[in-house]
Write an enzyme that holds these catalytic residues in place. Sequence first.
Site, PDB file in Angstrom:
ATOM      1  N   GLU A  38       0.564  -1.178  -0.198  1.00 34.05           N
ATOM      2  CA  GLU A  38      -0.043  -0.074   0.085  1.00 34.05           C
ATOM      3  C   GLU A  38       0.819   1.291   0.026  1.00 34.05           C
ATOM      4  O   GLU A  38       0.572   2.228  -0.843  1.00 34.05           O
ATOM      5  CB  GLU A  38      -1.025   0.073   1.290  1.00 34.05           C
ATOM      6  CG  GLU A  38      -2.311  -0.929   0.942  1.00 34.05           C
ATOM      7  CD  GLU A  38      -2.847  -1.012   2.482  1.00 34.05           C
ATOM      8  OE1 GLU A  38      -3.966  -1.352   2.564  1.00 34.05           O
ATOM      9  OE2 GLU A  38      -2.109  -1.188   3.585  1.00 34.05           O
ATOM     10  N   SER A  74      20.799   0.432  29.585  1.00 30.84           N
ATOM     11  CA  SER A  74      20.651   1.814  29.452  1.00 30.84           C
ATOM     12  C   SER A  74      21.471   2.597  30.794  1.00 30.84           C
ATOM     13  O   SER A  74      22.206   1.699  31.559  1.00 30.84           O
ATOM     14  CB  SER A  74      19.297   2.334  29.732  1.00 30.84           C
ATOM     15  OG  SER A  74      18.477   1.412  30.243  1.00 30.84           O
ATOM     16  N   LEU A  75      21.254   3.662  30.919  1.00 29.62           N
ATOM     17  CA  LEU A  75      21.943   4.523  32.197  1.00 29.62           C
ATOM     18  C   LEU A  75      21.002   5.175  32.944  1.00 29.62           C
ATOM     19  O   LEU A  75      20.025   5.407  32.642  1.00 29.62           O
ATOM     20  CB  LEU A  75      22.810   5.528  31.496  1.00 29.62           C
ATOM     21  CG  LEU A  75      23.896   5.288  30.601  1.00 29.62           C
ATOM     22  CD1 LEU A  75      24.249   6.576  29.714  1.00 29.62           C
ATOM     23  CD2 LEU A  75      24.786   4.787  31.621  1.00 29.62           C
ATOM     24  N   LYS A 104      26.470  13.148  26.578  1.00 27.28           N
ATOM     25  CA  LYS A 104      25.380  12.122  26.001  1.00 27.28           C
ATOM     26  C   LYS A 104      24.731  12.569  24.836  1.00 27.28           C
ATOM     27  O   LYS A 104      23.905  13.491  24.784  1.00 27.28           O
ATOM     28  CB  LYS A 104      24.406  11.920  26.967  1.00 27.28           C
ATOM     29  CG  LYS A 104      23.372  10.851  26.786  1.00 27.28           C
ATOM     30  CD  LYS A 104      22.716  10.272  28.154  1.00 27.28           C
ATOM     31  CE  LYS A 104      22.058   9.285  27.876  1.00 27.28           C
ATOM     32  NZ  LYS A 104      20.936   9.206  26.886  1.00 27.28           N
ATOM     33  N   GLU A 162      27.064   5.942  18.889  1.00 26.12           N
ATOM     34  CA  GLU A 162      25.608   6.638  18.951  1.00 26.12           C
ATOM     35  C   GLU A 162      25.915   7.141  17.471  1.00 26.12           C
ATOM     36  O   GLU A 162      26.598   8.095  17.320  1.00 26.12           O
ATOM     37  CB  GLU A 162      25.581   7.670  19.936  1.00 26.12           C
ATOM     38  CG  GLU A 162      24.287   8.166  20.275  1.00 26.12           C
ATOM     39  CD  GLU A 162      23.278   7.375  21.102  1.00 26.12           C
ATOM     40  OE1 GLU A 162      23.718   6.301  21.226  1.00 26.12           O
ATOM     41  OE2 GLU A 162      22.302   7.776  21.206  1.00 26.12           O
ATOM     42  N   LYS A 196      31.528   8.346  33.764  1.00 29.79           N
ATOM     43  CA  LYS A 196      31.939   6.717  33.882  1.00 29.79           C
ATOM     44  C   LYS A 196      33.352   6.637  34.884  1.00 29.79           C
ATOM     45  O   LYS A 196      34.035   7.431  34.734  1.00 29.79           O
ATOM     46  CB  LYS A 196      32.384   6.380  32.349  1.00 29.79           C
ATOM     47  CG  LYS A 196      31.298   6.440  31.523  1.00 29.79           C
ATOM     48  CD  LYS A 196      31.511   6.033  29.980  1.00 29.79           C
ATOM     49  CE  LYS A 196      30.471   6.491  29.101  1.00 29.79           C
ATOM     50  NZ  LYS A 196      30.851   6.002  27.814  1.00 29.79           N
ATOM     51  N   CYS A 203     -10.925  -1.496  40.608  1.00 30.38           N
ATOM     52  CA  CYS A 203     -11.000  -0.165  40.197  1.00 30.38           C
ATOM     53  C   CYS A 203     -10.601  -0.201  38.803  1.00 30.38           C
ATOM     54  O   CYS A 203      -9.459  -0.603  38.458  1.00 30.38           O
ATOM     55  CB  CYS A 203     -10.291   0.716  41.016  1.00 30.38           C
ATOM     56  SG  CYS A 203      -9.674   2.530  40.282  1.00 30.38           S
TER      57      CYS A 203
END
Length: 677
Positions: A37, A84-85, A119, A177, A285, A432
């Site tokens: 599509e 992750s951090l 970062k 990254e 680090k 609830c």
Amino acid sequence: MSEKNEIINKFKKLVSDLKKHNRFYYVNDSPKITDSEYDLLKKKILELVKQFSYLKKIEDISLIIGAEPSNKFKKINHIIPMLSLSNAFDEKGMEDFIKKVNNFLNLNNKNLEFFAEPKIDGISATLIYEKGRLIRGLSRGDGTVGEDILQNLKTIQSIPKKIEANDVPELLEIRCEVYIGKKDFNKMKENFANPRNAAGGSLRQKDSNETSKIPLKYFAYGFGAVSPMVFKTQSEFLQKIKKWNFSTNPLSETVNGLEQIVIKHKKVDQLRSTLDYDIDGLVYKVNDINLQKRLGNTSNSPRWAIAYKFSAEKAVTKIKNIVIQVGRTGAITPVAKVDPVNVGGVVVSNATLHNEEEIQRKDIRIGDTIIIQRAGDVIPQVVSVDISKREKNSKKYAFPKKCLCGADTRKELSKSTNKQDAVRRCFKGYDCKFTAKEKLKHIVSKEAFNIDGLGKKVIDQFWDLKLIKEPSDIFELNYNKIKKLEGWGELSISNLKKAIEKSQIISLDRFIFSIGIRHIGQENAKILASFFSSIKEFSRLFDLKDRKKILLNLADLDGIGETQIQSIDNFFSNNTNARIIKDLIIKLKIKNFNIRNKNGKFSNKKLMFTGGFKNMSRSEAKALAENNGGKVLGSISKKLDFLVVGDSKPTKKKIEQAKQLDIKIILEKDWNKILNS
Ligand code: IVH
């Protein structure tokens, strides 16, 4: 309307459709039409432009047309998970981090050496080199399993395909990254929410020729598997790979202690807007890789690193209303509905007010002018009220005493501190419907069942349509009904089915975490899973008599205290909970918890510690025992195999008890010997 206008309108409509579907894919991460599509839509646009070249002036389609996403990448297990951090948001957070590191390592070095790096807000990828040749490139995926995006990564020119040096380890995994420069992004920004999404979209192109058209860049920031291990510090590692032609961030450097960390942070924050890439903080680090190894990881993040985010962006707005929200543990959270305001690039219309006490303390009222702030991906908060702008007739806010479901709410008394909780709660659990809906959102989340395509918004939608009421309904979805909903095509339904099917095989620890017992987070879920081993054993909690016995034993587990035990008891005493969880178990294949290290020095052994050690903290000793396959108990009983006695102030009574029960005693010097053997 002239014919030309008609054609222009048709063209505009098709282009806007295509953009919409690009967004579904890239921004929302959930395609709504099939590949064919999508192709048809593209073909129509291309044909129109070919026929009527004046359309080219209306919109340059070359950028959007290339965007053909794919989810057909091969899945490959990471050699070492991509974690992750954890975050810090202020100096206090960093101070705590430094303290924690010191405590774990049993050091008292306020000036420990850290390595500071920006970062980068991009997409993480990992590059694997064998004998210096790039042989594999993966996306992060869910951290355990990534996708094979090697061909696309290879289009990034600055990524070495072969490392020309004679000192490269046999196996070298480089974590990096990938990002798009801000300037480059500006040329294509219409199609993507932000540079990060654009980079993600580009990396996931089916055809790597398309990826190559988009100027991707990267920074290498870490390593995964390396053999033989040749690096001693993070700084040395980065220097070395820079020599090997990897691109590393020039703003990185070593810092010692909190004072330097704070200075570095301010310096980079000031540079931030001049950089060609987005950063949202700095990563600090522990520089020494041996210390990193000792510190190890918690379930999600390393203990040796932290992301210190830049300070929150602030803005002024006005409270239109205060409403309450019910969380998955029944917590009642007040939320301020505010006049929409742009806070650091994001339009905010809700801000959390935390709890009743907070509203009282800051005397926050409807109609007040307030300052709000947003830091990272956390929910925007109300910082302060500008009383001078308050209208005369303003009234104190009266906090509702009932839940949205109508039930009474109350604040609990904490068993451990004997203080009243700040948070008001509804205690109806699955009874609830507001709590129940949140519980469902928790169940499908990444850390729990991790069902792709069944996010919070979809749960809201399916809930409103009564397609899902309780967890087991997830596995009995009426796809014929879903098919008729707007935005659900063949492709998205087939993806959803697959994701749900996949999630039915789940590990015991994930399952325990998923069912949402209060005070049982990921770490505690692991401790419990290791105690019960199988779902069969765990299911004994449903039986009142068995439960009471088991709960007594749970007290032995290091990490499980009175609060957790009470909470488990409450959870299983509730009949609705019990029925719902039983119904869920039937739908699943729950894998036994396998002890991490079957051949470790302490596999199948139960240990307990008393006294302090010279070279390591209690936490490190515990982690070492567990990494070696052992279980750590918090009290003496017949089940114990070893009592490990540290030289510094061991409890005499425990040693005596152990002797009476014939439990083997390991002294500090023997403990060190065993670990080093
Ligand atoms: S170190 C265990 N350093 O942030 C993870 N990560 O929230 C160690 N990131 O997945 C990560 N810049 O994608 C590290 N200088 C940097 C980074 C960085 C960006 C990303 C990375 C990671 C995520 C963790």
